[in-house]
Every structure is written in structure tokens, then in C-alpha cells.
Design a protein around this motif. Structure first.
Motif, PDB file in Angstrom:
ATOM      1  N   ARG A 132       0.729  -1.117  -0.217  1.00  0.00           N
ATOM      2  CA  ARG A 132       0.139  -0.027  -0.089  1.00  0.00           C
ATOM      3  C   ARG A 132       0.924   1.403  -0.157  1.00  0.00           C
ATOM      4  N   ARG A 133       0.194   2.451  -0.485  1.00  0.00           N
ATOM      5  CA  ARG A 133       1.103   3.578  -0.332  1.00  0.00           C
ATOM      6  C   ARG A 133       0.212   4.477   0.670  1.00  0.00           C
ATOM      7  N   PRO A 134       0.926   5.202   1.645  1.00  0.00           N
ATOM      8  CA  PRO A 134       0.322   6.203   2.684  1.00  0.00           C
ATOM      9  C   PRO A 134      -0.739   6.962   2.273  1.00  0.00           C
ATOM     10  N   GLU A 135      -0.527   7.551   0.676  1.00  0.00           N
ATOM     11  CA  GLU A 135      -1.344   8.734   0.525  1.00  0.00           C
ATOM     12  C   GLU A 135      -2.686   8.302  -0.436  1.00  0.00           C
ATOM     13  N   GLU A 136      -2.659   6.787  -0.449  1.00  0.00           N
ATOM     14  CA  GLU A 136      -3.762   6.231  -1.164  1.00  0.00           C
ATOM     15  C   GLU A 136      -4.523   5.391  -0.268  1.00  0.00           C
ATOM     16  N   CYS A 137      -4.066   5.009   0.828  1.00  0.00           N
ATOM     17  CA  CYS A 137      -4.993   4.197   1.772  1.00  0.00           C
ATOM     18  C   CYS A 137      -4.968   4.476   3.179  1.00  0.00           C
ATOM     19  N   GLN A 138      -5.958   4.632   3.796  1.00  0.00           N
ATOM     20  CA  GLN A 138      -6.077   5.190   5.166  1.00  0.00           C
ATOM     21  C   GLN A 138      -5.840   4.023   6.117  1.00  0.00           C
ATOM     22  N   PHE A 139      -5.015   3.956   7.033  1.00  0.00           N
ATOM     23  CA  PHE A 139      -4.703   3.018   7.948  1.00  0.00           C
ATOM     24  C   PHE A 139      -5.490   2.649   8.743  1.00  0.00           C
ATOM     25  N   ARG A 140      -5.627   1.258   9.223  1.00  0.00           N
ATOM     26  CA  ARG A 140      -6.938   0.911  10.176  1.00  0.00           C
ATOM     27  C   ARG A 140      -6.275   0.349  11.317  1.00  0.00           C
ATOM     28  N   GLU A 141      -6.716   0.537  12.246  1.00  0.00           N
ATOM     29  CA  GLU A 141      -6.154  -0.078  13.415  1.00  0.00           C
ATOM     30  C   GLU A 141      -6.534  -1.624  13.606  1.00  0.00           C
ATOM     31  N   LYS A 142      -7.661  -1.988  13.019  1.00  0.00           N
ATOM     32  CA  LYS A 142      -8.208  -3.345  12.726  1.00  0.00           C
ATOM     33  C   LYS A 142      -7.221  -4.154  12.342  1.00  0.00           C
ATOM     34  N   TRP A 143      -6.431  -3.584  11.458  1.00  0.00           N
ATOM     35  CA  TRP A 143      -5.316  -4.508  10.861  1.00  0.00           C
ATOM     36  C   TRP A 143      -4.350  -5.064  11.768  1.00  0.00           C
ATOM     37  N   LEU A 144      -3.799  -4.128  12.794  1.00  0.00           N
ATOM     38  CA  LEU A 144      -3.304  -4.509  13.769  1.00  0.00           C
ATOM     39  C   LEU A 144      -3.745  -5.456  14.706  1.00  0.00           C
ATOM     40  N   GLN A 145      -4.999  -5.016  15.117  1.00  0.00           N
ATOM     41  CA  GLN A 145      -5.676  -6.005  15.947  1.00  0.00           C
ATOM     42  C   GLN A 145      -5.916  -7.620  15.376  1.00  0.00           C
ATOM     43  N   ASP A 146      -6.099  -7.696  14.301  1.00  0.00           N
ATOM     44  CA  ASP A 146      -6.563  -8.930  13.848  1.00  0.00           C
ATOM     45  C   ASP A 146      -5.126  -9.566  13.662  1.00  0.00           C
ATOM     46  N   ILE A 147      -4.020  -9.038  13.475  1.00  0.00           N
ATOM     47  CA  ILE A 147      -2.697  -9.862  13.190  1.00  0.00           C
ATOM     48  C   ILE A 147      -2.245 -10.452  14.485  1.00  0.00           C
ATOM     49  N   ILE A 148      -2.430  -9.460  15.809  1.00  0.00           N
ATOM     50  CA  ILE A 148      -2.328  -9.984  17.116  1.00  0.00           C
ATOM     51  C   ILE A 148      -3.328 -10.821  17.355  1.00  0.00           C
ATOM     52  N   GLU A 149      -4.441 -10.748  17.327  1.00  0.00           N
ATOM     53  CA  GLU A 149      -5.547 -11.857  17.753  1.00  0.00           C
ATOM     54  C   GLU A 149      -5.115 -13.280  16.894  1.00  0.00           C
ATOM     55  N   ASN A 150      -4.688 -13.269  15.976  1.00  0.00           N
ATOM     56  CA  ASN A 150      -4.503 -14.558  15.222  1.00  0.00           C
ATOM     57  C   ASN A 150      -3.103 -15.094  15.840  1.00  0.00           C
ATOM     58  N   LYS A 151      -2.184 -14.285  16.204  1.00  0.00           N
ATOM     59  CA  LYS A 151      -0.970 -14.687  16.882  1.00  0.00           C
ATOM     60  C   LYS A 151      -1.308 -15.576  17.901  1.00  0.00           C
ATOM     61  N   ILE A 152      -2.358 -14.767  18.829  1.00  0.00           N
ATOM     62  CA  ILE A 152      -2.556 -15.342  20.410  1.00  0.00           C
ATOM     63  C   ILE A 152      -3.332 -16.564  19.887  1.00  0.00           C
TER      64      ILE A 152
END
Length: 189
Positions: A160-180
């Protein structure tokens, strides 16, 4: 209900048409408001350093005051204005330079930002989520051109490019939940 009562409840013809005319305009404004993506002004190729790249990544992702080159902290107001990623302040991160890659037509600088949510009971998070950044300096464009910046999540191949995509906190949450979940499954075997 007879026809006379129907007329009493319906808006006059001139009000109906103006309301219908406004709806597309309102929908367009709402859509534009949702699509605003905050970003920063990236440095140029001739002004780039490894440390400047890391500082600009921090500027992109941070939600707290940055320390300026003079060592002073910026005001909370400036930090709020500069925040570009909508992430709750409970998330903490650190960023680091990983490597420089020389290609035929560009130089690429790789960075990582590692995210976690420490708590009072668990100051060391059970899992973290990484976001990988690449800053590209083209050898074909003038040195005064801004660098290009890309990022990807550790669990994704999508770049992704920062100017073309709004970062979402949910992406971080999903990664951490899957790891746990994975840790718990491996621990129970």
C-alpha cells in the motif's frame, strides 16, 4: 384514507424537487469526507538520509509529540494536527531501519514499525504486529523529486501507499488476535 388527506401529508412539489436535487450532492460530500487520507510531505531524494526516513515514518504513524531537531517537544496541538494514522493512544510502537537495497533503477530503504498494547498487568504484550515500510529513491527521476513510500502488514503481501490508503487499527488487532490464537493452540498440544 381519501385523496384529500394524501395531499395534506405530501410535501409541495417545489419542496420535493429541491430535496431530490440535494441528495446526490450530499451523498457526494459524505463520500469525499470518508475518503480524506491524511499524509505528510515526504523528503526529496537529495535530502534523504536513513535517519530522516525513520523520522518521517514516525511522523506518519505517531500520535504523540515528536522531539524536534532542537530537542524540544512539540505541542499537543501540533501532534494532533500531524497525526495521519487513526490509532488509539494505547498502542505503542518502535521503529527501526532494517537494510538498504541497491537496484539498477533505484535504492530501497527498508524499515519496520512494531506495534503492541502493553497493559499494567502485562507490560510485555503477548504478541506484536509489524508494519514494513520501503522508501524508494529513483535513479531515473531528478534528485529534487520526493521519495516514494510503500508499506505492508506482516501477514499480507498487499503493498500500500500511505497517500492512497487510510491505515486501520483493526489490521493490527487482527494480526495480534491471530498470533494469540496460534500460541494458544500450540500451547495446548
Amino acid at each position: 384514507m381519501d385523496k384529500e388527506e394524501d395531499k395534506d401529508h405530501a410535501p409541495p412539489d417545489n419542496e420535493r424537487s429541491s430535496t431530490e436535487d440535494c441528495l446526490p450532492e450530499l451523498k457526494k460530500k459524505e463520500k469525499e469526507a470518508k475518503r480524506v487520507i491524511k499524509t505528510i510531505q515526504w523528503t526529496t531524494g537529495n535530502n534523504f538520509t536513513v535517519e530522516r526516513g525513520r523520522q518521517q515514518i514516525e511522523e506518519l504513524i505517531s500520535h504523540c509529540p515528536q522531539v524536534t531537531s532542537t530537542g524540544q517537544r512539540e505541542s499537543q496541538c501540533d501532534a494532533f494536527i500531524r497525526q495521519t494514522w487513526d490509532i488509539h493512544k494505547s498502542w505503542l510502537h518502535h521503529s527501526e531501519f532494517l537494510e538498504e537495497e541497491e537496484l539498477k533503477d533505484s535504492k530501497r530503504y527498508h524499515y519496520r514499525a512494531c506495534w503492541g498494547i502493553p497493559t499494567r498487568r502485562k507490560p510485555i504484550p503477548r504478541a506484536t504486529a509489524s508494519v514494513y515500510f520501503v522508501i524508494v529513491i529513483s535513479k531515473l527521476k531528478p534528485d529534487t523529486s520526493p521519495v516514494e513510500v510503500f508499506f505492508r502488514l506482516e501477514s499480507s503481501r498487499l503493498i500500500r501507499r500511505p497517500e492512497e490508503c487510510q491505515f486501520r487499527e483493526k489490521w493490527l488487532q487482527d494480526i495480534i488476535e491471530n498470533k494469540i490464537i496460534l500460541i494458544e493452540r500450540l500451547g495446548s498440544q
